[in-house]
Structures are given as C-alpha cells and as structure tokens.
Design a protein around this motif. Structure first.
Motif, PDB file in Angstrom:
ATOM      1  N   VAL A 200       0.695  -1.098   0.298  1.00 12.53           N
ATOM      2  CA  VAL A 200       0.093   0.129   0.349  1.00 12.53           C
ATOM      3  C   VAL A 200       1.110   0.829   0.076  1.00 12.53           C
ATOM      4  CG1 VAL A 200      -1.812   0.977   1.337  1.00 12.53           C
ATOM      5  CG2 VAL A 200      -2.012  -1.160   0.988  1.00 12.53           C
ATOM      6  N   ASN A 201       0.882   1.827  -1.095  1.00 10.24           N
ATOM      7  CA  ASN A 201       1.913   3.626  -1.134  1.00 10.24           C
ATOM      8  C   ASN A 201       1.313   3.810   0.081  1.00 10.24           C
ATOM      9  OD1 ASN A 201       2.352   6.317  -2.298  1.00 10.24           O
ATOM     10  ND2 ASN A 201       3.308   4.832  -2.925  1.00 10.24           N
ATOM     11  N   TYR A 202       2.702   4.173   0.559  1.00 16.32           N
ATOM     12  CA  TYR A 202       2.226   5.511   1.836  1.00 16.32           C
ATOM     13  C   TYR A 202       1.944   6.395   1.357  1.00 16.32           C
ATOM     14  CZ  TYR A 202       5.961   9.091   1.227  1.00 16.32           C
ATOM     15  OH  TYR A 202       6.759   9.696   0.870  1.00 16.32           O
ATOM     16  N   LEU A 203       2.006   7.545   0.406  1.00 15.17           N
ATOM     17  CA  LEU A 203       1.633   8.784  -0.334  1.00 15.17           C
ATOM     18  C   LEU A 203       0.501   8.694  -0.777  1.00 15.17           C
ATOM     19  CD1 LEU A 203       2.694  11.438   0.076  1.00 15.17           C
ATOM     20  CD2 LEU A 203       3.043  11.377  -2.270  1.00 15.17           C
ATOM     21  N   THR A 204      -0.087   7.367  -0.888  1.00  9.29           N
ATOM     22  CA  THR A 204      -1.448   8.048  -1.739  1.00  9.29           C
ATOM     23  C   THR A 204      -2.534   6.988  -1.871  1.00  9.29           C
ATOM     24  OG1 THR A 204      -1.257   6.389  -3.806  1.00  9.29           O
ATOM     25  CG2 THR A 204      -0.050   8.340  -4.051  1.00  9.29           C
ATOM     26  N   GLY A 205      -1.525   5.874  -0.749  1.00  9.11           N
ATOM     27  CA  GLY A 205      -3.465   4.665  -0.012  1.00  9.11           C
ATOM     28  C   GLY A 205      -4.205   4.173  -0.991  1.00  9.11           C
ATOM     29  N   GLU A 206      -2.706   3.964  -2.494  1.00  7.71           N
ATOM     30  CA  GLU A 206      -2.968   2.471  -3.458  1.00  7.71           C
ATOM     31  C   GLU A 206      -3.075   1.253  -3.342  1.00  7.71           C
ATOM     32  OE1 GLU A 206      -2.520   2.338  -8.009  1.00  7.71           O
ATOM     33  OE2 GLU A 206      -0.597   2.768  -6.752  1.00  7.71           O
ATOM     34  N   LEU A 207      -3.745   0.663  -2.646  1.00 11.79           N
ATOM     35  CA  LEU A 207      -3.525  -0.438  -2.318  1.00 11.79           C
ATOM     36  C   LEU A 207      -2.890  -1.446  -4.085  1.00 11.79           C
ATOM     37  CD1 LEU A 207      -3.370  -3.480  -1.398  1.00 11.79           C
ATOM     38  CD2 LEU A 207      -5.727  -3.152  -1.673  1.00 11.79           C
ATOM     39  N   MET A 208      -1.338  -1.999  -4.001  1.00 13.60           N
ATOM     40  CA  MET A 208      -1.400  -2.833  -5.416  1.00 13.60           C
ATOM     41  C   MET A 208      -2.173  -4.110  -5.651  1.00 13.60           C
ATOM     42  SD  MET A 208       0.840  -0.061  -6.434  1.00 13.60           S
ATOM     43  CE  MET A 208       1.476  -0.547  -7.671  1.00 13.60           C
ATOM     44  N   ASP A 209      -1.564  -4.584  -6.473  1.00 14.68           N
ATOM     45  CA  ASP A 209      -2.105  -6.128  -6.453  1.00 14.68           C
ATOM     46  C   ASP A 209      -1.065  -6.636  -7.258  1.00 14.68           C
ATOM     47  OD1 ASP A 209      -3.212  -8.092  -8.017  1.00 14.68           O
ATOM     48  OD2 ASP A 209      -4.386  -7.033  -9.371  1.00 14.68           O
ATOM     49  N   ILE A 210      -1.010  -7.506  -5.904  1.00 17.30           N
ATOM     50  CA  ILE A 210       0.640  -7.494  -5.215  1.00 17.30           C
ATOM     51  C   ILE A 210       0.594  -9.195  -5.872  1.00 17.30           C
ATOM     52  CG2 ILE A 210       1.742  -8.683  -3.122  1.00 17.30           C
ATOM     53  CD1 ILE A 210       0.498  -6.484  -1.760  1.00 17.30           C
ATOM     54  N   PRO A 211      -0.589  -9.637  -5.756  1.00 15.67           N
ATOM     55  CA  PRO A 211      -0.358 -11.425  -6.620  1.00 15.67           C
ATOM     56  C   PRO A 211      -0.364 -10.820  -8.179  1.00 15.67           C
ATOM     57  CG  PRO A 211      -3.047 -10.601  -6.039  1.00 15.67           C
ATOM     58  CD  PRO A 211      -2.158 -10.150  -5.466  1.00 15.67           C
ATOM     59  N   ALA A 212      -0.707  -9.765  -9.139  1.00 19.17           N
ATOM     60  CA  ALA A 212      -0.835 -10.132 -10.460  1.00 19.17           C
ATOM     61  C   ALA A 212       0.709  -9.393 -10.853  1.00 19.17           C
ATOM     62  CB  ALA A 212      -1.867  -8.119 -11.087  1.00 19.17           C
ATOM     63  N   LEU A 359      -8.943  21.592  -2.886  1.00 19.86           N
ATOM     64  CA  LEU A 359      -8.320  20.658  -2.610  1.00 19.86           C
ATOM     65  C   LEU A 359      -8.822  19.170  -3.644  1.00 19.86           C
ATOM     66  CD1 LEU A 359     -10.447  20.934   1.262  1.00 19.86           C
ATOM     67  CD2 LEU A 359      -7.553  20.759   0.581  1.00 19.86           C
ATOM     68  N   THR A 360      -8.289  17.448  -3.774  1.00 21.32           N
ATOM     69  CA  THR A 360      -8.672  17.096  -4.281  1.00 21.32           C
ATOM     70  C   THR A 360      -7.969  15.061  -3.636  1.00 21.32           C
ATOM     71  OG1 THR A 360      -7.804  18.556  -6.646  1.00 21.32           O
ATOM     72  CG2 THR A 360      -8.302  15.551  -6.260  1.00 21.32           C
ATOM     73  N   VAL A 361      -9.216  14.932  -3.256  1.00 23.11           N
ATOM     74  CA  VAL A 361      -8.550  12.882  -3.084  1.00 23.11           C
ATOM     75  C   VAL A 361      -8.040  12.488  -4.114  1.00 23.11           C
ATOM     76  CG1 VAL A 361      -9.758  10.924  -1.848  1.00 23.11           C
ATOM     77  CG2 VAL A 361     -10.646  13.124  -1.408  1.00 23.11           C
ATOM     78  N   ILE A 362      -6.751  11.897  -3.571  1.00 22.05           N
ATOM     79  CA  ILE A 362      -5.618  11.379  -4.834  1.00 22.05           C
ATOM     80  C   ILE A 362      -6.105   9.989  -4.615  1.00 22.05           C
ATOM     81  CG2 ILE A 362      -4.310  13.744  -4.825  1.00 22.05           C
ATOM     82  CD1 ILE A 362      -1.990  11.970  -3.725  1.00 22.05           C
ATOM     83  N   THR A 363      -6.356   9.547  -4.060  1.00 24.76           N
ATOM     84  CA  THR A 363      -6.612   7.718  -3.369  1.00 24.76           C
ATOM     85  C   THR A 363      -7.510   7.229  -4.066  1.00 24.76           C
ATOM     86  OG1 THR A 363      -6.419   8.400  -0.726  1.00 24.76           O
ATOM     87  CG2 THR A 363      -7.071   5.804  -1.796  1.00 24.76           C
ATOM     88  N   PRO A 364      -7.143   5.994  -4.770  1.00 26.41           N
ATOM     89  CA  PRO A 364      -7.889   5.270  -6.101  1.00 26.41           C
ATOM     90  C   PRO A 364      -9.354   5.239  -5.002  1.00 26.41           C
ATOM     91  CG  PRO A 364      -6.120   3.962  -5.160  1.00 26.41           C
ATOM     92  CD  PRO A 364      -5.839   5.197  -4.804  1.00 26.41           C
TER      93      PRO A 364
END
Length: 436
Positions: A200-212, A359-364
């Motif tokens: 999970v990216n510390y800055l954006t909060g994005e959860l990466m597709d770990i298995p893929a 303000l802009t939410v940048i998390t997916p």
C-alpha cells in the motif's frame, strides 16, 4: 451493513448520523488509549493518523510490566523460568504474525526494524548478474526504501541512477496502473533482478495488485519482494499463496506496537533451507537445539529463522505480541469489512467539501484498490500549517506529507464515524471555499 449517504442538511444532522452509525457499527475503541483533544469542543482527539503511528492498546502496559517484573524477580533465570520464557519468546509471535499475512509459520519471523530487514533480505535476494541488475520500485516509494535500494546498488559496484528504475503513473494520474507495471516487466524483465514495491503506497494510499505484479515479476525471471509497512494489519494478505519471494513490514502503524516497534519478515518456503542463498548470520541464525553448544559453525534451520541474527529484544516483542492477540481476536476479514464502510463514509464527506475547495482526494476511488487511508492534495498554503490548525483548533490529528498531501486514516480497530465527521467538518472550516 449499508452505510447511507452523508446527510447534507447541516452539521447537526450530520453529527447525529455519525453517532447513529457508530451505534450500529462499533469498533474496538474501548481497547485503546486515545489522546486528549488539543482544541475544539470534544475531550478526545479525532485520531486519524494510525497509518503513521497506531494507538496504544490498553493491555500493552499490563503485559509489558509483567515481563519487566519477571526480570526483576528472576534475573537471568527468566530466560527459562519466566511465565513467558525469554529464550523462545519470539516463537509466541510467529503463528499470529503468519496468520496476519497469509503465510506458514516456518515462513514468518518477527525481528529487527523494517529497513534493517529489507537489507538482510536483499543480501540474499538481490543478486545482480550480467544484464539482470535493475531494481524496480515506485517513484513515490517511502524514502527509506529508495535509500536502501540505491545503497544496495552501490554496494554491488553499480550506478544507482542507472540501476534503480522508478515507475511513475501516467501523465495526469496519481497512482500506478497494474497493467503498466506488468507491461514494463514483460518488456524489460530480462534486465530486472529485483522488484521491490510497497503493498500500500504510503503517500497515495493505493493498494497494489500484489498477486498480479508478483506473477508478472516472477514470469520475467525477477525476484519479487514487498514492503508491507502500510499493508500489514490494514488489508488481507496471502503471501504464501501469492508466491511472493519475500516481504517485510513494520508493526508500529496499523499493528499498534509502539514507536519504532519491531518488523516482521516473510520468506517463501521454496527458499527455506537453500544452501546456495547467501545470508548474514549471528547467534540466533543457528538451530535452537544446538545454540548453547557454542559451536563455531552455524547450523541454520530450514525456516525463516535462519535469517535471524541477534537474540530477540523481549521488551520490544511484548507489545507486538499483545497487538497480534487483538488481531487474532477480531480477525482481518471483519476489520476489512468495517474498513470499507468507514473509509467509504469519510470519502463521501470529503466529496462534499472538496467540490468547493482547492482540495483533491488522490487515493483510488475503487474500494478494492485502497486500504483505510484517504490522501488529500492541498491546493495552496502549507500542508504542515494546515495539519497544525486541524489539531490545535479542532482536535483532529491527521498526517501531513510535504509538499501538499494531508493523509486521513480511519483505522477500523478504533476509529469512529464521528471522528470522520469531525475531520471533514474541521477541514471544511479550515480551508476556504473557492469559485470553481
């Protein structure tokens, strides 16, 4: 449980709705110490910084004092005679840590701190040879990871500017696309020795597709490791089944084990007992049964404990053990479900105020592509000053990251809907509306 849309008929109605949601969907806040509010009209802080440092479980003090008392009563004999003997103390953490990350107990150990463990793992798994020398990380990786991989490149006599590949989002986008990562590995994989991304990216909060991404990296012939500092205790993980080569995580964020707390390590069982893998060794790297023979040559076990070096710090392990017991009791599946509800609620509140402010939410926005963090880009002014105003004027504790990101983490173990409402109201009151 379905969370209704945020009410828009004024702050009183919105606050009443938040209280109703908390009554219907309570977490486990009563099990934690919550800091007092530094400002505002509520006695407790609205604590939304658990992605930086988790709150202290109430049980931690009692359990830690019991370990201290054993030292006072027993001295050196506590290694074998304490209620929780120190010699095998780290084994108390193994099974619950393995359950937390979806691993086998033989693949899991708690030791050291996060970047130390990443270096120890890269000693074994970053083996540049021929044209296969590159290390792939995300451009927005936590700085410590960047420093670590650059220093590993230099250690092997390589130019870090040429060796370290920093993957960036597409122009105009904030987060990486899985397809782009996999496409890079398919095209350039024969030059890649190691993929090391944040789960999970510390800055954006994005959860990466770990298995893929793991599958793509391994298909390209690379070793794939993961920094799970923001993923462990936040999202469900299945490291063994996903065929991850190695991973490490800290335990002071979502795992609530205290500032600078110990790190966890995973090494897939296919690597265990492999005599060709180089490793640094120390006293705890040898098998436990022969440790006190004081032999000059190590006999490492065919488990991840072969990567241990020093004897475990008992008073640092105690809070980790206490926290892992909490996660075993509540369960990651239940926490993830509440996380989706709580973060979705905060997202809807933020949507209402970001529509009229810089303000802009940048998390997916896709709930399956994030953990319990929403990152907000601040359009103007100092983000640190903004975070201070939220704390001192409204009693809301969030996390500022220069130059312009404010991070809110509604942690499902202890955060509340009312805290989310307070955070949104405070942000709206602090950032002026603009014409758009």
């Amino acid at each position: 449980m379905r969370i209704p849309a945020a009410e828009s008929s004024g702050p009183t109605a919105g606050e009443a709705q938040a209280h109703r949601l908390d009554a219907a969907d309570p977490g486990h806040r009563h099990l934690f110490h919550v800091p007092p509010a530094d400002g505002g009209r509520y006695p407790e802080a609205a604590y939304l910084a658990g992605n930086s440092l988790g709150l202290q479980p109430r049980a931690t003090r009692t359990e830690l004092l019991a370990d201290l008392d054993a030292w006072g009563r027993l001295g050196v004999e506590g290694h074998l005679e304490a209620e929780r003997p120190w010699l095998p103390y780290h084994e108390l953490l193994t099974a619950p840590a393995a359950r937390l990350v979806g691993a086998l107990p033989t693949e899991t150990v708690v030791m050291n701190s996060l970047t130390v463990n990443l270096h120890l793992l890269m000693v074994s798994f970053y083996r540049p040879a021929g044209v296969r020398t590159r290390i792939v990380i995300e451009d927005s990786a936590f700085p410590s990871d960047s420093y670590a991989v650059r220093s590993q490149a230099r250690f092997h006599g390589l130019d870090p500017d040429e060796t370290v590949v920093r993957l960036t989002p597409r122009p105009g986008e904030e987060t990486l696309r899985t397809s782009d990562v996999c496409q890079f590995l398919d095209a350039e994989g024969d030059t890649v020795a190691l993929v090391l991304l944040g789960g999970v990216n510390y800055l954006t909060g994005e959860l990466m597709d770990i298995p893929a991404i793991t599958a793509a990296g391994r298909a390209a012939g690379a070793v794939v490791g993961w920094d799970l500092a923001h993923a462990a205790g936040n999202v469900p993980l299945a490291l063994h089944d996903w065929d991850v080569d190695f991973a490490a995580w800290c335990s002071y964020k979502y795992l609530n084990s205290g500032p600078g707390a110990l790190s966890g390590v995973f090494v897939h069982e296919r690597h265990l007992g492999d005599p060709t893998l180089p490793r640094f060794e120390g006293w705890w790297s040898t098998e436990a049964g022969s440790r006190f023979e004081m032999a000059p040559v190590s006999r490492p076990p065919a488990t991840v404990e072969a990567w241990q070096i020093s004897n475990p710090p008992i008073f640092a392990m105690g809070p980790v053990r206490t926290s892992l017991e909490l996660f075993d009791s509540v369960g990651i599946p239940a926490l993830r479900e509440r996380s989706l509800r709580l973060t979705g609620y905060l997202e809807r509140l933020l949507d209402e105020i970001t529509a009229h402010r810089p303000l802009t939410v940048i998390t997916p926005r896709d709930p399956q592509r994030r953990g319990c963090q929403l990152s907000v880009r601040v359009g103007a002014g100092s983000v640190v000053a903004l975070a201070k105003r939220l704390r001192h004027e409204h009693g809301v504790i969030a996390d500022a990251r220069e130059p312009d990101i404010l991070r809110f983490a509604p942690v499902p173990l202890y955060s509340t809907y009312h805290e989310c409402w307070r955070a949104a109201e405070a942000l709206a009151a602090t950032v002026a509306e603009v014409d758009r």
